[in-house]
Design an enzyme around this catalytic site. Structure first.
Site, PDB file in Angstrom:
ATOM      1  CB  VAL A   1     -31.184 -19.981 -83.986  1.00 15.93           C
ATOM      2  CG1 VAL A   1     -30.534 -21.566 -84.852  1.00 15.93           C
ATOM      3  CG2 VAL A   1     -31.447 -19.116 -85.356  1.00 15.93           C
ATOM      4  CD  GLU A   2     -31.236 -23.717 -76.895  1.00 17.29           C
ATOM      5  OE1 GLU A   2     -31.080 -23.803 -76.389  1.00 17.29           O
ATOM      6  OE2 GLU A   2     -32.439 -23.259 -76.320  1.00 17.29           O
TER       7      GLU A   2
END
Length: 846
Positions: free
Chosen positions: A352-353
């Site tokens: 996600v990052e």
């Protein structure tokens, strides 16, 4: 005044921010952690499906960052669920984000709004039921996204499927909880680390869902892919487990990469891997990349998304079936369940990052993938033509797949001659197009997926691959098809000319009804007739009633004589079933034919409804067992009994007409008495259907098919092999392998095993075993010189497999043995073989 207004605005704004922060904090505090909600610490227990659903529902009900959407049920009746995670502002415009994504990729009509694109990330967990850390990690990832810093959610939408295979997971969880004691035993060969057959990797029918992404043979896959195609995520991560002695694997993937994979997809796999490595390095976690897990076979959870424009990745944590709650690894370390969960969680959050960090380019490259695909298709073939001469059922099957894949098609322009590659011969010839032909242009957004699935010959860039190396749809469906190197666009929408039965024009009580025998759907019709106690005959020779239409071998003949017990119900059952199943039915008023055999001839035998048994148990290939079980139960809906070989001493074999043996050496484990009983049962009229060499344990004195030995290497070749460098030995061994390749078989379609087929068949061969021709029997399907069509074939294998038996029938006393040395229903997607398998069940030996 200006200052005062400005001050009021600032106070209002700050007040609003404080209020929003207060609400957010309150919401976050009302969301319980997995430990608090479930009542045990991370890695202390395994969470069953119903508690997983309870927890994700709790989070969705108490977090303004999470929405839950049930999307289906498994075969076992368990709920399938998706979680959408983003900021409240993004969730409020979720459908706008979705439709904008499709429109900007050219996959949906209309104009996108001005809303900025978000990176869409899809995280899939636990497609293999016994890879249990995945789902547990999904709960912790969901919790952190719902309650932690939302920075990375500002420009992303995260879609979490916490449990793709609930039936398999619950099978493992229930077994483990029943097996383990108060304290976990880390000794790796203790019983809590040895799963019983058929293990919990697969779904209810023992089908591997991770090899079903493209083919969608299973209900879980079909329901999931319907939603997937509505979203078309930019990044897809598939969370798995591998053997306990390996650490953690993440992208970039191993070679071979399919040639369709773009430079950007390769590049961003590297970017993601570097981000993961940074987090894993921080805590001194051990991992590896670029090994084992390649990007070639198109039906995985990494490759199918890749060929649909995403960055598709597999993540693999040590554990799998031997993991339990703790296990001692080969290097003496104790691998805990908690550590496995944490590693998966770190990889998920890192995904996600990194997507958020690069969200603009991630979205733009995704859109570019489809623009480039439509404008400049990568493959040499720009048009695919599926002949209108194919049966309506085959065309219906193909169009249902094209629709599911989102691939556009239409009908060909009329009376146009073009040069085309013929799939049957792999040679170019001139063909004439007409409006009955189905035409697929590669100049469309889904061009990459189209070319990957239809390429006549796969480009195998490395012999060391993880799975099969050929799968072309025209071969898998037995289609007459052509590939053209020039662009031709469809001339209009395609429609299938289904034969229509006018039941109102039929005589009220005809002498008989005739139904074609060309497809699995026809076999389904027969199966339903038999279950309604309708007596059915079948033609063993072509015949004609009027000198015009020829009815081929296998034609179903439903005579009134023999069905008198049904009275008028005979007509209603036959007609209603035909209407419901879309079968053409022709009524005739005589049993006298102009050519062929009359309906009362011994050459028009009765189909006696077979009583079918399927054998499994430890040693049987669970996937092949599952393919057969699913075929009988879901595709034919035909009654059958399932036995494990450990209980065969309790079975009265005379209660059955057909026994099916999946691949495996399990009959070596049965008693001599059971072996004698099985041989006696065949001699007394039983029909044994054996996949591969499963029947070998019953052989006495080389009575059954003979496995051909690989030729011994010359002294010079043996010496060269002995002197190979260690790093070259695995590649050298591949020279003796066939890794899922397609071959053209010569087929004796005058034998009941091949009724409904032309004089050839495309077979998927998944191993290098070769069997000699039967000396006393029928060599129905044979592999001869020049048979190879697509996929990897080791150079040492070519001569070895030529002139060998693939499908055969051997009379044995009054019974028969049906040899299926290639699997005609491989993974459920080799539709070309389904009718042959039905022939083995219903026709052979009648």
């Amino acid at each position: 005044m200006k200052t005062s207004l400005c001050s009021l605005f600032v106070l209002f704004f700050l007040g609003g921010m404080m209020q929003a922060a207060f609400v957010s904090a309150a919401v976050s505090q009302s969301v319980q952690s997995p430990e608090a909600f479930l009542g045990y610490e991370k890695g202390e227990r395994l969470t069953p499906h119903h508690r997983v659903m309870d927890y994700v529902t709790h989070v969705a009900e108490n977090s303004d960052r999470v929405m839950a959407e049930p999307y289906g049920k498994t075969y076992g009746g368990r709920t399938l669920m998706l979680l959408y995670v983003s900021t409240p502002e993004n969730l409020a415009r979720l459908d706008e984000i979705r439709t904008n994504n499709l429109r900007r990729a050219g996959l949906l009509g209309g104009e996108a709004t001005s809303l900025e694109s978000k990176a869409i990330i899809w995280l899939s967990y636990n497609v293999h039921g016994n890879e249990i850390s995945a789902t547990e990690a999904a709960l912790f990832t969901l919790y952190e996204l719902a309650t932690g810093d939302d920075t990375h959610l500002q420009n992303t939408v995260v879609i979490i499927d916490p449990l793709l295979n609930p039936d398999g997971r619950d099978r493992y969880v229930n077994w483990y909880h029943q097996t383990a004691g108060r304290q976990p035993d880390p000794y790796r060969t203790s019983r809590e680390h040895i799963e019983p057959w058929p293990n919990a990797r697969t779904n209810h029918y023992n089908i591997d869902l991770n090899r079903d992404w493209a083919w969608q043979t299973q209900i879980e896959t079909r329901q999931r892919m319907a939603v997937y195609h509505q979203w078309m995520p930019h990044i897809h991560a598939d969370f798995h487990e591998m053997g306990v002695d390996q650490p953690y694997y993440f992208a970039p993937a191993a070679e071979p990469f399919h040639v369709a994979i773009t430079d950007w997809q390769r590049e961003f796999q590297q970017t993601i891997g570097e981000n993961h490595a940074r987090h894993f390095d921080d805590d001194f976690r051990v991992y590896f990349t670029r090994e084992i897990f390649d990007l070639f076979y198109p039906s995985y959870g990494d490759t199918y998304p890749t060929f649909n424009g995403a960055i598709g990745m597999t993540y693999e944590q040590a554990g799998n079936t031997q993991g339990g709650l703790s296990v001692i690894t080969a290097d003496g370390d104790t691998l805990t369940f908690a550590r496995r969960i944490l590693n998966q969680h770190v990889a998920g959050m890192s995904t996600v990052e990194v997507a958020s960090m690069h969200y603009e380019r991630v979205a733009e490259e995704f859109f570019r993938f489809f623009r480039d695909a439509a404008e400049t298709p990568y493959a040499p073939h720009k048009t695919y033509v599926i002949s209108g001469n194919n049966t309506p059922d085959k065309l219906q099957l193909l169009t249902s797949y094209l629709d599911a894949w989102g691939i556009s098609y239409g009908h060909a322009p009329n009376t146009r001659s073009v040069r085309a590659l013929d799939y049957q011969s792999l040679e170019e010839r001139t063909i004439s197009l007409n409006s009955q032909d189905l035409l697929i242009s590669a100049h469309q957004p889904k061009s990459v997926l189209l070319n990957v699935l239809f390429e006549p010959r796969t480009t195998v860039v490395d012999s060391l691959t993880y799975d099969i190396t050929a799968w072309a749809v025209p071969y898998a469906m037995g289609l007459e098809a052509f590939a053209i190197e020039r662009r031709i666009d469809p001339a209009g929408p395609f429609s299938i000319n289904h034969p229509v039965t006018d039941f109102s024009a039929m005589p009220e009580q005809p002498y008989a009804y005739l139904a074609r025998w060309e497809s699995k759907q026809d076999a389904f019709y027969l199966a339903q007739l038999l279950q309604h106690d309708i007596r059915v005959r079948f033609a063993t020779q072509p015949f004609s009633m009027d000198g015009q239409r020829t009815w081929e071998r296998g034609t179903l003949i439903l005579t009134r004589r023999g069905n008198e017990q049904h009275g008028d119900r005979f007509d209603s059952v036959v007609r209603e079933l035909a209407d419901e199943l879309g079968r053409e039915l022709v009524a005739v008023n005589t049993g006298l034919v102009m050519s062929g055999r009359d309906f009362g001839s011994s050459g028009v035998p009765m189909v006696h409804a077979p009583r079918v048994a399927l054998i499994g148990g430890p040693g049987a290939n669970p996937n092949n067992f599952g393919e057969v079980w699913h075929f009988l139960d879901q595709e034919l809906e035909y009654p059958h009994s399932v036995f494990e070989h450990t209980h065969l001493n309790r079975v009265n074999f005379s209660d059955f007409d057909v026994i099916i043996l999946p691949q495996g050496g399990y009959l070596n484990q049965v008693s001599n008495q059971v072996k004698d009983d099985l041989r006696r049962w065949i001699r007394n009229g039983g029909r044994m259907i054996t996949f591969g060499n499963a029947i070998r344990a019953l052989d006495e004195g080389d009575q059954f098919q003979e496995l051909r030995s690989m030729p011994e290497p010359t002294d010079e070749a043996r010496t060269a092999q002995q002197l190979l460098r260690a790093e070259d030995r695995r590649r050298d061994a591949a020279a003796s392998l066939i890794t899922g390749s397609i071959y053209y078989l010569n087929l004796d379609n005058s034998h009941p095993l091949a009724f409904g087929y032309p004089e050839f068949y495309y077979s998927l061969k998944s191993g290098a075993n070769a069997f000699e021709y039967l000396e006393s029997g029928f060599n129905v399907g044979t592999l001869q010189a020049g048979a190879h069509r697509s996929g990897f074939q080791g150079y040492r294998v070519k001569d070895h497999i030529e002139n060998s038996l693939i499908f055969g029938v051997q009379p044995y006393g009054r019974g028969n043995i049906v040899y299926l040395n290639d699997n005609p229903i491989f993974r459920g997607f080799w539709h070309n073989g389904a009718l042959l398998f039905a022939n083995a069940i219903f026709f052979v030996g009648q």
